[in-house]
Write a protein that holds these residues in place. Structure first.
Motif, PDB file in Angstrom:
ATOM      1  N   PRO A 171       0.800  -1.236   0.000  1.00  0.00           N
ATOM      2  CA  PRO A 171       0.000   0.000   0.000  1.00  0.00           C
ATOM      3  C   PRO A 171       0.828   1.280   0.000  1.00  0.00           C
ATOM      4  O   PRO A 171       0.393   2.288  -0.556  1.00  0.00           O
ATOM      5  N   SER A 172       2.027   1.239   0.543  1.00  0.00           N
ATOM      6  CA  SER A 172       2.858   2.444   0.549  1.00  0.00           C
ATOM      7  C   SER A 172       3.312   2.829  -0.853  1.00  0.00           C
ATOM      8  O   SER A 172       3.766   3.954  -1.073  1.00  0.00           O
ATOM      9  N   ARG A 173       3.158   1.917  -1.818  1.00  0.00           N
ATOM     10  CA  ARG A 173       3.594   2.188  -3.190  1.00  0.00           C
ATOM     11  C   ARG A 173       2.456   2.685  -4.080  1.00  0.00           C
ATOM     12  O   ARG A 173       2.676   2.928  -5.271  1.00  0.00           O
TER      13      ARG A 173
END
Length: 117
Positions: A32-34
């Motif tokens: 999700p951080s990407r």
């Protein structure tokens, strides 16, 4: 897309289809951080496709992110790749060489899987 699977070293999710919504959901689940990077790459791919009057940049975007998902959906594989990426900056040339080979093997295997086997 099904719910995440966390049994042992198995994949967290099944392989992603090569559709925008499936890839977006897969990235949101396994990395999700990407997501900001995913959307930035998507925008660049569509701009480039328009500039070049070609669908190739869009196909490359799908392939690139299918590989990311293929790696990140397998926690042990992702851990190995991230460790290799860190080791590439080692001062020891033997460590760097092993890290480059390890990263290359992981990425090549993910490309094969993303291409269907």
């Amino acid at each position: 897309m099904t719910t995440p699977h966390t049994d042992g070293d198995g994949p967290l999710i099944p392989p992603s289809e090569l559709t925008l919504s499936a890839l977006r959901q897969a990235v949101a689940t396994v990395a999700p951080s990407r997501l900001p990077e995913f959307f930035e790459d998507l925008q660049k791919a569509f701009i480039r496709a328009g500039d070049e009057d070609s669908v190739v940049p869009i196909r490359m975007f799908y392939r690139q992110w299918a590989v990311v998902v293929e790696i990140e959906r397998r926690p042990e594989t992702a851990r190995r790749l991230h460790a290799a990426e860190q080791a590439i900056s080692s001062a020891d040339p033997d460590v760097r060489g092993r890290a480059i080979r390890e990263a290359g093997e992981i990425v090549r295997a993910a490309h094969r899987e993303a291409a269907g086997g």
